[in-house]
Design an enzyme around this catalytic site. Structure first.
Site, PDB file in Angstrom:
ATOM      1  N   TYR A 205       0.783  -1.232   0.000  1.00 34.26           N
ATOM      2  CA  TYR A 205       0.000   0.000   0.000  1.00 34.26           C
ATOM      3  C   TYR A 205       0.820   1.289   0.000  1.00 34.26           C
ATOM      4  O   TYR A 205       0.230   2.376  -0.061  1.00 34.26           O
ATOM      5  CB  TYR A 205      -0.939   0.014   1.206  1.00 34.26           C
ATOM      6  N   SER A 212       6.878   7.052  -6.146  1.00 31.91           N
ATOM      7  CA  SER A 212       5.504   7.400  -5.779  1.00 31.91           C
ATOM      8  C   SER A 212       4.931   8.428  -6.746  1.00 31.91           C
ATOM      9  O   SER A 212       5.569   9.446  -7.041  1.00 31.91           O
ATOM     10  CB  SER A 212       5.462   7.974  -4.359  1.00 31.91           C
ATOM     11  N   HIS A 214       2.662  10.388  -6.008  1.00 33.59           N
ATOM     12  CA  HIS A 214       2.423  11.603  -5.235  1.00 33.59           C
ATOM     13  C   HIS A 214       3.561  12.601  -5.430  1.00 33.59           C
ATOM     14  O   HIS A 214       3.352  13.814  -5.362  1.00 33.59           O
ATOM     15  CB  HIS A 214       2.262  11.271  -3.753  1.00 33.59           C
ATOM     16  N   ASP A 221      -5.414  11.408  -3.384  1.00 37.67           N
ATOM     17  CA  ASP A 221      -6.225  10.473  -2.607  1.00 37.67           C
ATOM     18  C   ASP A 221      -7.446  11.231  -2.106  1.00 37.67           C
ATOM     19  O   ASP A 221      -7.312  12.290  -1.477  1.00 37.67           O
ATOM     20  CB  ASP A 221      -5.441   9.936  -1.406  1.00 37.67           C
ATOM     21  N   GLU A 270      -6.869   0.270  -4.362  1.00 42.04           N
ATOM     22  CA  GLU A 270      -7.013   1.579  -3.745  1.00 42.04           C
ATOM     23  C   GLU A 270      -8.086   2.378  -4.486  1.00 42.04           C
ATOM     24  O   GLU A 270      -7.781   3.156  -5.403  1.00 42.04           O
ATOM     25  CB  GLU A 270      -5.687   2.350  -3.760  1.00 42.04           C
ATOM     26  N   HIS A 273      -7.505   6.356  -4.876  1.00 43.77           N
ATOM     27  CA  HIS A 273      -6.321   6.951  -5.510  1.00 43.77           C
ATOM     28  C   HIS A 273      -6.576   7.161  -7.004  1.00 43.77           C
ATOM     29  O   HIS A 273      -6.675   6.203  -7.767  1.00 43.77           O
ATOM     30  CB  HIS A 273      -5.119   6.016  -5.290  1.00 43.77           C
TER      31      HIS A 273
END
Length: 298
Positions: A205, A212, A214, A221, A270, A273
Site C-alpha cells: 500500500y 511514488s 504523489h 487520494d 485503492e 487513488h
C-alpha cells in the site's frame, strides 16, 4: 538434347535469380516488450514469441533463436530473439525481463532495480516499482487544490477542480486527503508504514521513495468522509467511488490501482487513488480497461 540442357540451365538460373532478389526480412513479433519473473524461476523463452514468418519460407516459429538470461540475481535482463530466412535475411527483437523478488504476489521495491524515467514532466509518465523519478526533480507548477492546502500540478489541478465541482453538483461528498508529497515526506510515509504495519503491508500500500506518483503532483487520494478510516475499500461503495468509476476519465483521471489488476500495478486495491493522465489517454484506458502498465507494455 542441347536445347533441353540449355532450357534446364536457364530455368535453374531463373530460380537462383529469384532467390537472390529476396531481400525482405522475416516478420518477428513478441507478445510483450517487458515482463517480470521471480528470482530463481525458470524462464520460458518461447512463451513470448507471437509470430515468426516469411513471405517466401512461411512459418519460422521453430527456427527462432534467443539468448539466455541469469535468473539467480535481481535486475533488468534482456533476451535477444532472432530468426533468419533461407536467403539470409534476419529479424531481431528484444524482450526486457525484470528479475525481481516477490513478497506475496507483489514486487519488493527495496531489491528491485528501477529505471530512471526521462520524462517526469510528462503527465502520462509511468512511475511505479520499476520506474523511478530522477533524484532532485520536483514539479515547478504546483498550486493549492480547491478545498484545502494540498497541492497538484497546474494542469492536474484544473482538471481536479472540474471533477470536484461536478461531484458537488451531484450532491456527492468529496474530500481531498493527500496530493503532492515532497520526496522527504514520501520517505517518512514509507518508513512509518514499515515500522507500524510491517514491510509486507508497506509493499502492498505504500510507494518506495522516488517511485511514488504523489511525488509527481499528478495524483490525489480522495474520500467521501473525514471521519475514521477515510482511505479504505469503503470508498468504492460510496457515491464518490461510483462517480470515480463512471466519470473520472472525462476529466483526465484514472483509477490507478484497480481491484482486478493488483499483480499488474504492483499495489493493493485503492479505490481512493486517482491519477491524472489527460482526457485522451484516460478515455482510452477506461474504454480498454487497461492500466498504465498495460498501456506501456502494449
Amino acid at each position: 538434347m542441347k536445347k533441353i540442357v540449355i532450357g534446364i540451365l536457364s530455368f535453374m538460373f531463373m530460380l537462383t535469380g529469384c532467390q537472390s532478389q529476396d531481400k525482405e526480412a522475416p516478420v518477428l513479433t513478441l507478445t510483450k516488450s517487458r515482463v517480470q519473473i521471480a528470482l530463481n524461476d525458470t524462464f520460458d523463452y518461447s512463451l513470448y514469441i507471437e509470430k515468426a514468418s516469411d513471405l517466401q519460407d512461411g512459418d519460422l516459429m521453430d527456427q527462432v533463436s534467443y539468448s539466455d538470461i541469469d535468473t539467480s540475481s535481481v535486475g533488468k535482463k534482456t533476451v535477444h530473439y532472432s530468426v533468419e530466412d533461407q536467403a539470409g535475411n534476419k529479424a531481431q527483437k528484444d524482450l526486457i525481463v525484470d528479475v525481481v523478488e516477490y513478497v506475496g504476489d507483489l514486487i519488493n521495491p527495496i531489491t528491485a532495480q528501477a529505471d530512471i524515467v526521462e520524462n517526469p514532466d510528462d503527465v502520462t509518465v509511468l512511475v511505479n516499482k520499476l520506474h523511478e523519478i530522477p533524484e532532485g526533480w520536483k514539479p515547478d507548477d504546483l498550486e493549492k487544490v480547491i478545498d484545502c492546502s494540498q497541492k497538484l500540478r497546474h494542469e492536474a489541478n484544473q482538471a481536479y477542480t472540474q471533477f470536484y465541482q461536478a461531484a458537488k453538483e451531484k450532491g456527492i461528498e468529496i474530500y481531498t486527503i493527500s496530493g503532492y508529497r515532497e520526496p522527504e515526506t514520501q520517505q517518512l510515509y514509507w518508513d512509518n508504514s514499515v515500522k507500524v504495519f510491517g514491510q509486507e503491508h508497506a509493499i502492498q500500500y505504500n510507494a518506495y521513495p522516488r517511485r511514488s506518483e504523489h511525488e509527481l503532483g499528478l495524483c490525489v487520494d480522495i474520500s467521501y468522509t473525514m471521519d475514521g478510516d477515510r482511505l479504505s475499500e469503503k470508498v468504492a461503495d460510496s457515491p464518490l467511488g461510483k462517480f470515480i468509476e463512471s466519470d473520472a476519465y472525462k476529466y483526465g483521471f484514472i483509477l490507478r490501482y484497480p481491484q482486478d489488476k493488483v499483480r499488474i500495478t504492483g499495489y493493493g486495491y485503492e479505490p481512493w487513488h486517482i491519477r491524472y493522465v489527460g482526457v485522451d489517454l484516460a478515455t482510452q484506458l477506461h474504454q480498454e480497461n487497461k492500466t498504465l502498465e498495460e498501456y506501456y507494455e502494449g
